[in-house]
Design a protein around this motif. Structure first.
Motif, PDB file in Angstrom:
ATOM      1  N   VAL A 187       0.843  -1.199   0.000  1.00  0.00           N
ATOM      2  CA  VAL A 187       0.000   0.000   0.000  1.00  0.00           C
ATOM      3  C   VAL A 187       0.878   1.249   0.000  1.00  0.00           C
ATOM      4  O   VAL A 187       0.629   2.212  -0.739  1.00  0.00           O
ATOM      5  CB  VAL A 187      -0.931   0.002   1.225  1.00  0.00           C
ATOM      6  CG1 VAL A 187      -1.718   1.307   1.289  1.00  0.00           C
ATOM      7  CG2 VAL A 187      -1.892  -1.178   1.159  1.00  0.00           C
ATOM      8  N   TRP A 188       1.951   1.236   0.812  1.00  0.00           N
ATOM      9  CA  TRP A 188       2.804   2.429   0.840  1.00  0.00           C
ATOM     10  C   TRP A 188       3.685   2.522  -0.393  1.00  0.00           C
ATOM     11  O   TRP A 188       4.180   3.601  -0.716  1.00  0.00           O
ATOM     12  CB  TRP A 188       3.606   2.471   2.141  1.00  0.00           C
ATOM     13  CG  TRP A 188       3.025   3.547   3.002  1.00  0.00           C
ATOM     14  CD1 TRP A 188       3.425   4.848   3.086  1.00  0.00           C
ATOM     15  CD2 TRP A 188       1.861   3.439   3.840  1.00  0.00           C
ATOM     16  NE1 TRP A 188       2.600   5.548   3.929  1.00  0.00           N
ATOM     17  CE2 TRP A 188       1.632   4.716   4.408  1.00  0.00           C
ATOM     18  CE3 TRP A 188       1.017   2.400   4.156  1.00  0.00           C
ATOM     19  CZ2 TRP A 188       0.583   4.967   5.271  1.00  0.00           C
ATOM     20  CZ3 TRP A 188      -0.032   2.646   5.019  1.00  0.00           C
ATOM     21  CH2 TRP A 188      -0.240   3.911   5.557  1.00  0.00           C
ATOM     22  N   LEU A 189       3.869   1.429  -1.092  1.00  0.00           N
ATOM     23  CA  LEU A 189       4.532   1.521  -2.405  1.00  0.00           C
ATOM     24  C   LEU A 189       3.670   2.385  -3.321  1.00  0.00           C
ATOM     25  O   LEU A 189       4.178   3.271  -4.028  1.00  0.00           O
ATOM     26  CB  LEU A 189       4.697   0.114  -2.987  1.00  0.00           C
ATOM     27  CG  LEU A 189       5.534  -0.046  -4.271  1.00  0.00           C
ATOM     28  CD1 LEU A 189       5.976  -1.502  -4.388  1.00  0.00           C
ATOM     29  CD2 LEU A 189       4.769   0.327  -5.520  1.00  0.00           C
ATOM     30  N   LEU A 213       0.630   8.345   6.873  1.00  0.00           N
ATOM     31  CA  LEU A 213       0.831   7.300   7.874  1.00  0.00           C
ATOM     32  C   LEU A 213       0.290   7.740   9.231  1.00  0.00           C
ATOM     33  O   LEU A 213      -0.388   6.963   9.929  1.00  0.00           O
ATOM     34  CB  LEU A 213       2.325   6.976   7.993  1.00  0.00           C
ATOM     35  CG  LEU A 213       2.712   5.960   9.075  1.00  0.00           C
ATOM     36  CD1 LEU A 213       2.042   4.624   8.814  1.00  0.00           C
ATOM     37  CD2 LEU A 213       4.228   5.795   9.153  1.00  0.00           C
ATOM     38  N   LEU A 214       0.571   8.981   9.609  1.00  0.00           N
ATOM     39  CA  LEU A 214       0.055   9.489  10.886  1.00  0.00           C
ATOM     40  C   LEU A 214      -1.473   9.520  10.879  1.00  0.00           C
ATOM     41  O   LEU A 214      -2.121   9.112  11.859  1.00  0.00           O
ATOM     42  CB  LEU A 214       0.615  10.891  11.143  1.00  0.00           C
ATOM     43  CG  LEU A 214       0.122  11.576  12.417  1.00  0.00           C
ATOM     44  CD1 LEU A 214       0.535  10.795  13.650  1.00  0.00           C
ATOM     45  CD2 LEU A 214       0.646  13.014  12.495  1.00  0.00           C
ATOM     46  N   ALA A 215      -2.057  10.007   9.780  1.00  0.00           N
ATOM     47  CA  ALA A 215      -3.524  10.047   9.684  1.00  0.00           C
ATOM     48  C   ALA A 215      -4.105   8.638   9.764  1.00  0.00           C
ATOM     49  O   ALA A 215      -5.111   8.400  10.446  1.00  0.00           O
ATOM     50  CB  ALA A 215      -3.931  10.725   8.384  1.00  0.00           C
ATOM     51  N   ALA A 216      -3.456   7.695   9.080  1.00  0.00           N
ATOM     52  CA  ALA A 216      -3.936   6.313   9.097  1.00  0.00           C
ATOM     53  C   ALA A 216      -3.854   5.724  10.507  1.00  0.00           C
ATOM     54  O   ALA A 216      -4.738   4.961  10.932  1.00  0.00           O
ATOM     55  CB  ALA A 216      -3.120   5.468   8.132  1.00  0.00           C
ATOM     56  N   ALA A 233     -11.107   2.623   6.802  1.00  0.00           N
ATOM     57  CA  ALA A 233     -10.515   3.663   5.960  1.00  0.00           C
ATOM     58  C   ALA A 233      -9.008   3.738   6.141  1.00  0.00           C
ATOM     59  O   ALA A 233      -8.316   4.414   5.368  1.00  0.00           O
ATOM     60  CB  ALA A 233     -11.145   5.018   6.289  1.00  0.00           C
ATOM     61  N   SER A 234      -8.482   3.082   7.159  1.00  0.00           N
ATOM     62  CA  SER A 234      -7.037   3.095   7.424  1.00  0.00           C
ATOM     63  C   SER A 234      -6.373   1.845   6.857  1.00  0.00           C
ATOM     64  O   SER A 234      -6.778   0.721   7.174  1.00  0.00           O
ATOM     65  CB  SER A 234      -6.785   3.165   8.936  1.00  0.00           C
ATOM     66  OG  SER A 234      -5.419   2.932   9.211  1.00  0.00           O
ATOM     67  N   PRO A 235      -5.334   1.998   6.029  1.00  0.00           N
ATOM     68  CA  PRO A 235      -4.600   0.821   5.524  1.00  0.00           C
ATOM     69  C   PRO A 235      -3.966  -0.018   6.629  1.00  0.00           C
ATOM     70  O   PRO A 235      -3.664  -1.189   6.417  1.00  0.00           O
ATOM     71  CB  PRO A 235      -3.525   1.443   4.619  1.00  0.00           C
ATOM     72  CG  PRO A 235      -4.061   2.781   4.246  1.00  0.00           C
ATOM     73  CD  PRO A 235      -4.846   3.246   5.440  1.00  0.00           C
TER      74      PRO A 235
END
Length: 544
Positions: A187-189, A213-216, A233-235
């Motif tokens: 996902v972060w890729l 990342l912080l929001a997730a 909604a968060s990966p």
């Protein structure tokens, strides 16, 4: 009447076919990033193996494993920090819960580091322009970087599954957990690959990636505590909800990250195909035609440019301080019934659970401040490779004052991040415990970590002046400090390994008393390393 004897020539195009040069770009990526890839991959695998081995030694029997699960049951503080502990009465479930704070930070940082360097970093350095002049297609650099990083993530996922299986965890759940780690990284890729098309500079890729990342993390924490659908909604939930070691383990959540990375990379390729080389979708705002007098000196320019770093890193530390410390009462209640976890978080041995937990929170804030220092000094290196330093130093500006101004601004950025984060920690603790005196005591205790920031700044300046191509070593030091702070007791690290963290000598503040000797040694080392770096910077050639 004349007759055409030849067909009209097809229109010429200077654009190479899609996919042209992909094999060459893959070789370039593997060649230029071989050390970085090897270090990231091996260190991640070794860290995971160490966690599994330590958990196995701490909880060798089903009875002890059941006790671990019982200690976490119904504790919303730990749910907010690590997520819902599915299957925590098994060895695999305990490993997943203990690694739940590290994995969502480590894997996104690993992926962002490799993707940002291979895409926007290569574009800034001129490498992309060079290879495209040799018949390489527009999308080949991004495709090559994505393939290499995906391969790294698959290796890490398979290794994690194999390690768990080797320690007796059933094979199916072991490799399901490994696949969920790979999915998290994928996902972060996609996120960092798209971010590299939206902004013009590498630091922008980092800002977008870590900001998401912080929001997730916050969405995941809120959703898990309230147990509502918003968490999807968060990966960070997608890999957790495979529930690899619970009775209702499931594979279908792995489809979500696969779809997400396909969509994100597809959008990134579309944007890449339409934008100009060196540009971004988010255009940089042009500055005024003339600068204020204060900005004509390197000190004024460094201070003004660092304001955005101060704001962004301070926001991160304030959020961490408020969220973690706001759960002090619930966390202390859980630590009361679990002596081992209390010891890991700085409690036990006569220390109250509240003080132990808040000390742990302050260390996390101090680590964020350390990251702010490292990123600030990295900007000096970026100015060299971008050619900005060459322009500045062509004027009557000495290298000494130029570098010292930027490093000082970085140190002030870290100190500000530390103090406001400590203040937020105190405010959160005051609200949770109804004890207003916590604000002042925790703010003062947080300021006690400034000597560690001085050492970090000196180390980064020394690397910049002596071996600038090893600038990433500074990030390794911060990452190791995070491992020592969060897993040092679990891994039963030797003392000499702990001393490699600049924070360890200062102890857990305010639980431990301030060690004056450690403070003096850290400050002296930081100043000495900084002077060594300045001397090296004055002697070597600029990197352009």
């Amino acid at each position: 009447m004349s007759v055409a004897t030849q067909a009209p020539a097809p229109p010429r195009t200077d654009q190479p076919r899609s996919g042209s040069g992909l094999a060459a770009m893959l070789r370039i990526r593997l060649r230029s990033d071989r050390v970085r890839i090897t270090v990231w991959t091996l260190s991640t695998i070794v860290l995971f193996w160490s966690v599994v081995a330590s958990i196995k030694s701490l909880y060798p029997t089903p009875k002890l494993q059941a006790g671990y699960a019982q200690a976490l049951e119904g504790n919303q503080a730990f749910v907010a920090i690590n997520g819902i502990p599915y299957g925590a009465d098994t060895l695999g479930g305990i490993v997943a819960d203990e690694f739940a704070f590290i994995a969502p930070v480590l894997l996104p940082v690993l992926v962002t580091s490799l993707i940002a360097r291979a895409t926007r970093g290569a574009e800034e350095s001129g490498l992309v322009e060079l290879v495209r002049s040799r018949g390489v297609s527009r999308t080949a650099p991004l495709a090559a970087a994505s393939i290499v990083v995906a391969g790294v993530l698959v290796v890490i996922g398979v290794a994690a599954g194999a390690i768990l299986a080797a320690y007796g965890v059933p094979t199916g759940p072991s490799f399901l957990y490994g696949a969920s780690l790979t999915g998290l990284g994928l996902v972060w890729l996609g996120i960092s690959g798209l971010a590299a098309q939206l902004v013009r500079h590498t630091r922008g890729v980092w800002t977008l990636s870590l900001g998401l990342l912080l929001a997730a993390y916050l969405v995941r924490a809120y959703g898990d505590v309230e147990d509502i659908w918003v968490k999807w909604a968060s990966p960070l939930v997608w890999f957790q909800e495979t529930r690899a070691f619970a009775d209702d383990a499931r594979w279908w959540p792995l489809v979500i990250p696969l779809v997400a990375v396909a969509v994100l990379v597809g959008v990134a390729v579309t944007v890449l195909s339409r934008r100009d080389l060196g540009s971004g979708v988010l255009a940089s705002r042009p500055g005024p035609e003339s600068a204020a007098a204060a900005l004509t000196s390197p000190w004024g320019l460094a201070a003004r440019t660092s304001l955005s770093l101060v704001a962004s890193w301070s926001a991160v530390s304030v959020l961490i301080g408020l969220v973690f410390a706001g759960l002090t009462k619930e966390a202390a209640s859980a630590l009361d019934s679990n002596a081992q976890v209390a010891e890991v978080l700085g409690g036990g041995g006569g220390v109250s659970p509240e003080d132990g937990y808040l000390s742990f929170t302050l260390v996390i804030v101090a680590l964020v401040a350390g990251a702010a220092v490292v990123q600030g000094v990295a900007r000096v290196a970026e100015q060299e490779t971008d050619g900005i330093a060459e322009v500045v130093l062509a004027r009557p500006v000495g290298r000494f004052s130029w570098a010292l101004a930027w490093v000082t601004a970085s140190l002030v950025t870290g100190a500000a991040t530390l103090v406001v984060g400590a203040f937020a920690t105190g405010a959160g603790a005051a609200l949770s415990l109804d004890d207003g005196e916590r604000v002042g005591s925790l703010t003062a205790a947080g300021a006690g970590y400034v000597p560690a920031l001085v050492l970090l700044a000196g180390l980064c300046l020394a690397v910049l002046g002596l071996v600038p191509r090893l600038q990433s070593v500074c990030w390794v030091v911060v990452a190791w400090a995070a491992v020592v702070a969060t897993l040092g007791d679990t891994l039963e690290l030797a003392d000499w390994l702990r001393t490699l963290s600049p924070y360890d000598a200062l102890g857990m503040l305010p639980v431990d008393d301030v060690d004056t000797t450690a403070v003096v040694v850290l400050l002296a080392l930081g100043v000495a390393l900084g002077l060594l770096g300045l001397a090296g910077l004055r002697r070597r050639d600029l990197r352009v």
